[in-house]
Motif scaffolding. Sequence first.
Motif, PDB file in Angstrom:
ATOM      1  N   HIS A 402       0.859  -1.182   0.000  1.00  0.00           N
ATOM      2  CA  HIS A 402       0.000   0.000   0.000  1.00  0.00           C
ATOM      3  C   HIS A 402       0.897   1.234   0.000  1.00  0.00           C
ATOM      4  N   GLN A 404       0.747   4.616   0.491  1.00  0.00           N
ATOM      5  CA  GLN A 404       0.846   5.567   1.591  1.00  0.00           C
ATOM      6  C   GLN A 404       1.457   4.916   2.831  1.00  0.00           C
ATOM      7  N   THR A 405       1.091   3.654   3.099  1.00  0.00           N
ATOM      8  CA  THR A 405       1.661   2.959   4.252  1.00  0.00           C
ATOM      9  C   THR A 405       3.159   2.795   4.095  1.00  0.00           C
ATOM     10  N   GLU A 407       5.197   4.641   2.402  1.00  0.00           N
ATOM     11  CA  GLU A 407       5.853   5.941   2.557  1.00  0.00           C
ATOM     12  C   GLU A 407       5.899   6.368   4.016  1.00  0.00           C
ATOM     13  N   LEU A 408       4.792   6.205   4.748  1.00  0.00           N
ATOM     14  CA  LEU A 408       4.740   6.614   6.146  1.00  0.00           C
ATOM     15  C   LEU A 408       5.673   5.774   7.015  1.00  0.00           C
ATOM     16  N   ILE A 439      -3.491   7.411   7.975  1.00  0.00           N
ATOM     17  CA  ILE A 439      -4.042   6.768   6.775  1.00  0.00           C
ATOM     18  C   ILE A 439      -5.563   6.893   6.755  1.00  0.00           C
ATOM     19  N   ASP A 442      -7.004  10.585   6.335  1.00  0.00           N
ATOM     20  CA  ASP A 442      -6.876  11.042   4.947  1.00  0.00           C
ATOM     21  C   ASP A 442      -7.914  10.357   4.058  1.00  0.00           C
ATOM     22  N   GLN A 443      -8.172   9.078   4.306  1.00  0.00           N
ATOM     23  CA  GLN A 443      -9.154   8.350   3.517  1.00  0.00           C
ATOM     24  C   GLN A 443     -10.563   8.894   3.728  1.00  0.00           C
TER      25      GLN A 443
END
Length: 576
Positions: A402, A404-405, A407-408, A439, A442-443
């Motif tokens: 995933h 975003q995950t 990257e975070l 996450i 933002d969703q």
Amino acid sequence: MSERVVVDPITRIEGHLRIEAEMDGETISRAYSSGTMVRGIETILLGRDPRDAWAFAQRICGVCTLVHGLASARSVEDALGIRLPPNAQLIRNLMIGAQYVHDHVMHFYHLHALDWVDVVSALSADPKATAELAQSLSSWSKSSPGYFADTQKRLKGFVESGQLGIFANGYWGHPAYKLPPEANLMAVAHYLEALAWQRDAARLHAIFGGKNPHPNVVVGGVASPIDLESDSALNAKKLAEVQRVITAMQQFVDQVYVPDTLAIAGFYKDWFQRGEGLGNFMCYGDLPATGSMDPATYLFPRGVILNRDLTTIHDVDLHDAAQIQEFVSHSWYDYSGGKQTGLHPYAGQTTLDYDGRGGVKPPYKQLAVDDGYSWLKAPRWQGHAVEVGPLARVLLLYAKNHAQTRELVDSTLSKLDLPVSALFSTLGRTAARTLETKIVVDQMQGWYDQLIANIRSGDISTFDATRWDPSTWPAEARGAGFMEAPRGALGHWIVIKDGRIANYQAVVPSTWNAGPRDPADQAGAYEAALQDNHQLADVKQPIEILRTIHSFDPCIACAVHLSDPQTGERLEIKVT
């Protein structure tokens, strides 16, 4: 009997939890987790109309005030083959998202932060230096020297009065605290801010569900009719308020919660090397993108990770009797087939283990760990003890690439100069909860935008009534209602016969995590985590135990269920 450190009750949780730790010098060698409170929701539901089950099941817990209601509704929808209108799924996702953000922020500041923050130390902080620290971390508006000076003055008033109030009974001054005074003052200020912030965050449930706690739910959709011109429906004004709340949530998460987690974690990097335990993680999956419960559309993927292997995801089938079973060999329960038996929730039983003395009572000196020692059962996935919760979900997202995950997680570990293996730890669990909140919040904006787009196109449906009439139901049906609650994998299993509930079992996150050993002597997640590299600096102030247990965000009320099979009574209270 060996010498043990006993913490009873574990505070800053919902419910009653006892931890006993066997010591080998200063190191914990074995640990035992005991749920010491009982409830009776499962048996209360027997014989009732399945469409009403959510209203009872939702009262299993007063912290996650939505999740049991939704899991219950989903169990009925699964049994009867009901597909939700897209708007209903979006609204449910927004309500679940709000529960996550609210719950995780409250956990960090009010239930867990004080394991790392020395409140009394904040009295010696320099407000100007505190402001400089806060301003270096984010652009949060409340970061002036005057603001922190006022917070320090309030705290000083608590201390000088001899009444610390909400900060009473802490291990202040414990040698395990490492934050400088300025970081402590900043955290205390944000603790107090979060108390006020949560009132605003809770409004979203009231808008969509009519009230909070325990917002209204309905089988087949949501209790939120859409009519932009009606004061009694979801109208334009209420939708604008939803946007305002989402924006406020995002700001607090981005500018306070995430920076505070990174700042505090930097002083406790050794806690990224202890407190994992099992190495097995499970997620049921949740937050679908369509009206169906198709796992391919979930934001949180479904699966099991075994032995830290992020390259292999094992499938989960909630209907398979060989996959999920609950054991009671070390619980104060009995099964008709014997205490060594494992039962799938469809065939689950909630029966007190009588001992010939009128019942079983928790001991007050030391747990009888070779026998029953908890009101919690011991659930297992294909015989494996597994951990559920934010760390499991983030690991599944990370393993599934995933974006975003990835990257975070990678940026967070890079800032802390830590490897990916650091996630498998007490502070890894805490950090995962923070990143998950980012996450989800933002969703939420995407779900809101999609809901608005549907309304503008003329789609205002929020309820499917095609299977509402019991005359359309089969004579017998069974369903598994699941979701990812803030604390982890939550499942409600229902058996319906002739339009009534014939059996009902809830296997909740804290049962998976806080449950006792099984017939193979496999420790539960709490127990295994405490057995993983824990030394106590002071056995009379076991803050190390609190840090790891609180990293799971324990909530024990939902994990224990009891009915007296001889009298039918669920709970008797005597006042003397």
